[in-house]
Design a protein around this motif. Structure first.
Motif, short mmCIF file in Angstrom:
data_model
loop_
_atom_site.label_atom_id
_atom_site.label_comp_id
_atom_site.label_asym_id
_atom_site.label_seq_id
_atom_site.Cartn_x
_atom_site.Cartn_y
_atom_site.Cartn_z
N THR A 320 0.83 -1.22 0.00
CA THR A 320 0.00 0.00 0.00
C THR A 320 0.86 1.26 0.00
OG1 THR A 320 -1.79 -1.13 1.17
CG2 THR A 320 -1.77 1.27 1.26
N ILE A 432 -3.37 -1.42 -13.47
CA ILE A 432 -4.50 -1.67 -12.57
C ILE A 432 -4.68 -3.17 -12.32
CG2 ILE A 432 -7.02 -1.52 -12.37
CD1 ILE A 432 -6.84 1.15 -13.93
N ALA A 433 -4.60 -3.97 -13.38
CA ALA A 433 -4.80 -5.42 -13.25
C ALA A 433 -3.73 -6.06 -12.36
CB ALA A 433 -4.80 -6.06 -14.63
N SER A 434 -2.48 -5.62 -12.49
CA SER A 434 -1.40 -6.22 -11.71
C SER A 434 -1.53 -5.89 -10.22
CB SER A 434 -0.04 -5.76 -12.23
OG SER A 434 0.13 -4.37 -12.08
N VAL A 435 -1.95 -4.68 -9.91
CA VAL A 435 -2.12 -4.28 -8.50
C VAL A 435 -3.24 -5.09 -7.84
CG1 VAL A 435 -2.89 -2.40 -7.01
CG2 VAL A 435 -1.17 -1.97 -8.76
N ILE A 436 -4.35 -5.26 -8.54
CA ILE A 436 -5.45 -6.07 -7.99
C ILE A 436 -4.98 -7.49 -7.71
CG2 ILE A 436 -7.70 -7.10 -8.55
CD1 ILE A 436 -8.32 -4.53 -10.14
N THR A 437 -4.21 -8.05 -8.63
CA THR A 437 -3.69 -9.42 -8.46
C THR A 437 -2.74 -9.50 -7.27
OG1 THR A 437 -3.86 -9.76 -10.86
CG2 THR A 437 -2.51 -11.33 -9.61
N TYR A 439 -2.68 -7.68 -4.52
CA TYR A 439 -3.43 -7.65 -3.27
C TYR A 439 -4.11 -8.99 -2.99
CZ TYR A 439 -2.95 -2.77 -1.86
OH TYR A 439 -2.46 -1.57 -1.42
N ASN A 440 -4.57 -9.64 -4.03
CA ASN A 440 -5.20 -10.97 -3.85
C ASN A 440 -4.18 -11.99 -3.34
OD1 ASN A 440 -7.80 -10.27 -4.60
ND2 ASN A 440 -7.45 -10.67 -6.77
#
Length: 451
Positions: A320, A432-437, A439-440
């Motif tokens: 973060t 955006i897609a890499s950041v979401i991944t 965090y998962n």
């Protein structure tokens, strides 16, 4: 301070403010990395004083190829930092030292192999990029003159990442900072004083690499005593875990040179002025956004040490804080680029289409690097949480699906400027897609640790 003794080496990142660690590691890492890229910018600045578009275009073509060696070296360094940091965090100093030794040997061997391939294939590669005539001849001369330095800078970069894994950000910074300082001093002497032109720029860079590698070896070997004698048996022992991180990290780093090569290929039909403009942008980006580039290597050891110490809450906080830092920095830098867009173009004697391309980038494209920064932070999480292959998938996805169709459509609709805008749009999507991944993955590691 030397850490020659045995026992447990402190893991500095498992306590204290995460944001402070992120800022210190990123700023010191950025100074070193920006200094590394500053070498190219210094070369381009002094060569632009020759006021020869073919020389500037030659640097653009050659830089696309030369950057591949730098990318591989950074990929090897990421593996070194991850393995050293992870074992330091777990309290296994002896194993960390073994990985540092094997990583350095692996980096030198890999770079020597790539150097040979680049030297033998430079002519064909330049033709593939669209280089021809005098621009191609000058680009090949630059590549051949610079080639002795490839192995040296690979070793220097690996030493820098080893020091980052140990938490010695200051000495890691000195390694690459020395390259820029030596090159900046030697460039005018070799280019103008000796009259060597583009070959002088390459020779000055090699001299900078010699000094950089010497400083790197001093920090790792003499100060920390963290390199064992080189043995192929040790490399064979450590190769599986090293390769598990290094291979996807190298693939990840090579994605950007591939994307740059494709953009150069698309821009080439618009003429040498457009290629020269992209060459200026290509050298401006790493310096202006060097802090963004350094995030993966700087945030990685923080994640690695906390993951090794099973502090999953601090792993999430690092992710973060890295994103917050990237966003704030990009906003400030983009504003400065916009403010001084005309002065930047004039500093490199950009004219015509070259000037238009530089001004357009500084006006509209800089802000997209916030999303590239998000992807670099996500890559750090992937590399240090056992999911290094995801870095490759996302970076190559961005270099292909996020570049090629966007570049083609952008170039058809808006020329070179449209090409830059199109590839920026692709960068936003994949960031955006890499950041979401990421965090998962952090959430899954937290859940797994709680069971």
């Amino acid at each position: 301070m030397s850490h020659a003794g045995g026992g447990r080496r402190p893991a500095p990142f498992v306590t204290g403010s995460i944001m402070r660690h992120v800022v210190v590691m990123t700023l010191t890492g950025a100074v070193g990395l920006m200094a590394l890229f500053m070498v190219d910018l210094v070369d381009l600045f002094f060569l632009s004083l020759l006021d020869n578009t073919e020389v500037t275009a030659a640097i653009g073509y050659a830089g696309t190829i030369v950057f591949s060696n730098l990318s591989v070296s950074i990929g090897c360094g990421i593996a070194a930092a991850a393995l050293v940091a992870r074992n330091v965090g777990a309290g296994d100093q002896a194993r960390a030292k073994e990985f540092a030794t094997s990583a350095l040997l692996f980096s030198l061997i890999t770079s020597a192999t790539i150097t040979l391939a680049i030297d033998l294939g430079s002519g064909a590669l330049l033709s593939l990029l669209g280089a021809a005539g005098e621009a191609k001849r000058l680009a090949q001369l630059f590549i051949w003159t610079l080639s002795p330095g490839y192995v040296l800078i690979a070793g220097a970069i690996c030493c820098s990442f080893i020091l980052r894994g140990l938490g010695d950000a200051r000495r890691a910074m000195y390694i690459t900072l020395s390259t820029a300082l030596v090159t900046a001093c030697a460039d005018p002497v070799f280019i103008f004083g000796l009259g060597w032109g583009i070959q002088g720029a390459a020779a000055a860079t090699v001299l900078g690499y010699v000094v950089s590698f010497g400083i790197g070896l001093h920090g790792v070997v003499r100060v920390h005593r963290y390199i064992n004698p080189f043995r192929l048996s040790g490399l064979r022992r450590d190769f599986p875990p090293l390769w598990a991180i290094a291979f996807p990290a190298i693939l990840t780093q090579l994605a950007q040179p591939f994307a740059n090569a494709y953009i150069t290929y698309e821009i080439a039909p618009f003429g040498d002025q457009s290629v020269a403009g992209f060459a200026i942008v290509g050298r401006l980006v790493p310096v202006a956004f060097g802090i963004i580039f350094s995030l993966a290597g700087s945030v990685g050891p923080i994640i690695g040490q906390n993951y090794g110490a099973k502090r999953h809450d601090r792993v999430r906080r690092t992710l973060t804080d890295g994103l917050i830092f990237a966003g704030l920095y990009t906003l400030a830098t983009s504003f400065l680029l916009f403010l001084f867009r005309h002065q930047i173009a004039e500093a490199f004697n950009a004219a015509g289409r070259s000037r238009d391309l530089v001004v357009f980038f500084c006006t509209f494209i800089g802000i997209s690097w916030a999303f590239a920064g998000g992807q670099f932070v996500a890559n750090a999480a992937f590399n240090n949480l056992g999911r290094a292959a995801l870095s490759s998938w996302f970076n190559w996805g961005k270099a292909t699906l996020g570049t090629i169709p966007f570049a083609i459509i952008g170039a058809r609709l808006g020329g070179p400027e449209g090409l830059l805008a199109g590839t920026a749009a692709g960068s936003v999507i994949f960031g955006i897609a890499s950041v979401i991944t990421a965090y998962n993955i952090v959430r899954r590691s937290e859940t797994g640790a709680a069971r």
